[in-house]
Design an enzyme around this catalytic site. Structure first.
Site, PDB file in Angstrom:
ATOM      1  N   HIS A  12      44.847  53.778   2.938  1.00 36.50           N
ATOM      2  CA  HIS A  12      45.326  52.628   3.709  1.00 36.50           C
ATOM      3  C   HIS A  12      45.638  52.980   5.163  1.00 36.50           C
ATOM      4  O   HIS A  12      45.917  52.078   5.959  1.00 36.50           O
ATOM      5  CB  HIS A  12      46.590  52.052   3.057  1.00 36.50           C
ATOM      6  CG  HIS A  12      46.380  51.574   1.662  1.00 36.50           C
ATOM      7  ND1 HIS A  12      45.670  50.445   1.360  1.00 36.50           N
ATOM      8  CD2 HIS A  12      46.782  52.088   0.480  1.00 36.50           C
ATOM      9  CE1 HIS A  12      45.644  50.281   0.052  1.00 36.50           C
ATOM     10  NE2 HIS A  12      46.308  51.267  -0.505  1.00 36.50           N
ATOM     11  N   HIS A  17      46.298  46.267   8.065  1.00 35.84           N
ATOM     12  CA  HIS A  17      47.590  45.967   7.447  1.00 35.84           C
ATOM     13  C   HIS A  17      48.641  47.017   7.811  1.00 35.84           C
ATOM     14  O   HIS A  17      49.834  46.758   7.688  1.00 35.84           O
ATOM     15  CB  HIS A  17      47.410  45.917   5.924  1.00 35.84           C
ATOM     16  CG  HIS A  17      48.245  44.905   5.221  1.00 35.84           C
ATOM     17  ND1 HIS A  17      48.824  43.800   5.830  1.00 35.84           N
ATOM     18  CD2 HIS A  17      48.613  44.812   3.916  1.00 35.84           C
ATOM     19  CE1 HIS A  17      49.484  43.086   4.938  1.00 35.84           C
ATOM     20  NE2 HIS A  17      49.383  43.686   3.767  1.00 35.84           N
ATOM     21  N   PHE A  63      54.592  49.813  -1.643  1.00 35.23           N
ATOM     22  CA  PHE A  63      53.493  49.025  -1.106  1.00 35.23           C
ATOM     23  C   PHE A  63      54.070  47.833  -0.358  1.00 35.23           C
ATOM     24  O   PHE A  63      55.230  47.452  -0.538  1.00 35.23           O
ATOM     25  CB  PHE A  63      52.525  48.616  -2.221  1.00 35.23           C
ATOM     26  CG  PHE A  63      51.609  49.737  -2.596  1.00 35.23           C
ATOM     27  CD1 PHE A  63      50.442  49.974  -1.891  1.00 35.23           C
ATOM     28  CD2 PHE A  63      51.953  50.608  -3.623  1.00 35.23           C
ATOM     29  CE1 PHE A  63      49.619  51.038  -2.211  1.00 35.23           C
ATOM     30  CE2 PHE A  63      51.133  51.669  -3.953  1.00 35.23           C
ATOM     31  CZ  PHE A  63      49.962  51.890  -3.241  1.00 35.23           C
ATOM     32  N   ASN A  65      53.984  44.646  -0.480  1.00 36.69           N
ATOM     33  CA  ASN A  65      54.630  43.522  -1.155  1.00 36.69           C
ATOM     34  C   ASN A  65      55.977  43.886  -1.780  1.00 36.69           C
ATOM     35  O   ASN A  65      56.659  43.018  -2.307  1.00 36.69           O
ATOM     36  CB  ASN A  65      53.701  42.898  -2.200  1.00 36.69           C
ATOM     37  CG  ASN A  65      53.285  43.869  -3.279  1.00 36.69           C
ATOM     38  OD1 ASN A  65      53.448  45.075  -3.136  1.00 36.69           O
ATOM     39  ND2 ASN A  65      52.743  43.353  -4.352  1.00 36.69           N
ATOM     40  N   ASP A  90      51.743  43.746  10.939  1.00 37.01           N
ATOM     41  CA  ASP A  90      50.484  43.154  11.366  1.00 37.01           C
ATOM     42  C   ASP A  90      50.616  41.635  11.389  1.00 37.01           C
ATOM     43  O   ASP A  90      51.371  41.061  10.622  1.00 37.01           O
ATOM     44  CB  ASP A  90      49.350  43.569  10.420  1.00 37.01           C
ATOM     45  CG  ASP A  90      49.615  43.149   8.978  1.00 37.01           C
ATOM     46  OD1 ASP A  90      50.638  43.583   8.415  1.00 37.01           O
ATOM     47  OD2 ASP A  90      48.801  42.390   8.418  1.00 37.01           O
ATOM     48  N   ASN A 111      53.238  39.667   3.358  1.00 34.22           N
ATOM     49  CA  ASN A 111      53.932  40.024   2.119  1.00 34.22           C
ATOM     50  C   ASN A 111      55.127  40.952   2.303  1.00 34.22           C
ATOM     51  O   ASN A 111      56.079  40.886   1.531  1.00 34.22           O
ATOM     52  CB  ASN A 111      52.955  40.608   1.102  1.00 34.22           C
ATOM     53  CG  ASN A 111      52.063  39.540   0.516  1.00 34.22           C
ATOM     54  OD1 ASN A 111      52.454  38.392   0.376  1.00 34.22           O
ATOM     55  ND2 ASN A 111      50.836  39.917   0.190  1.00 34.22           N
TER      56      ASN A 111
END
Length: 187
Positions: A12, A17, A63, A65, A90, A111
């Site tokens: 990632h 993101h 993560f 969320n 972001d 999120n």
């Protein structure tokens, strides 16, 4: 406290993101600080001096969320009010190269903000919105945010990160109006 939002893991690292991680990592690098893993805060922490004031930095290891778990744990542990917290993230609704400061509001579909607002019960905290652009259709949003920016967009996102770091001392001193004016005024 300043929090950079993103997803952990090398897969990632270069995604749109992770613009919040990109900002907070640049801040740590510029200050010559180092990250330390803090399992009780579910993330990595660093402490830097900005405008003569000590500022805690947080990079959640959860993560996106589940970011609120780390944010609220750090606020409780360091006794920092939500109103004294800045979340960098972001922002689909801004083009690459643009960063905006904001206080209060909803999550706008982001999120990390959604989870933080859910756990706090409100959105009364500061945000640094780092533009990543929109893919044009809602069905393409997930692969867009989880994908890598083009070379040109990546450069523009880097400029937005640098512009935000430049006005950060004003924000830390409490002069958000001037920080916003400088960041939001086109060069």
């Amino acid at each position: 406290m300043i929090v950079g939002l993103g997803n952990p893991g090398p897969e990632h690292a270069q995604t749109r993101h992770n613009a919040g991680f990109r900002f907070i990592d640049a801040l740590v690098e510029q200050a010559g600080a180092r990250w330390s893993v803090d399992s009780k805060l579910f993330g990595e922490t660093a402490k830097v001096d900005i405008a003569g004031q000590p500022v805690w930095l947080l990079k959640p290891a959860t993560f996106m969320n589940l970011s609120g778990k780390s944010v609220t744990a750090a606020q409780r542990f360091w006794k920092i009010e939500p109103e004294e917290t800045l979340l960098a993230h972001d922002e689909l609704d801004l083009p690459p190269g643009v960063a905006r400061l904001k206080f209060d509001g909803g999550h706008g579909g982001q999120n990390g903000l959604r989870d933080t607002i859910r756990l706090l019960g409100h959105g009364r905290f500061h945000r640094l919105r780092i533009g990543i652009g929109h893919p044009g259709h809602k069905d393409r949003v997930v692969p867009w945010v989880l994908g890598r920016a083009s070379k040109d967009d990546d450069v523009l996102i880097g400029h937005a990160v640098n512009d935000a770091i430049d006005v950060l001392p004003l924000a830390v001193k409490g002069d958000f109006s001037e920080a916003m004016k400088r960041l939001h005024t086109p060069k």
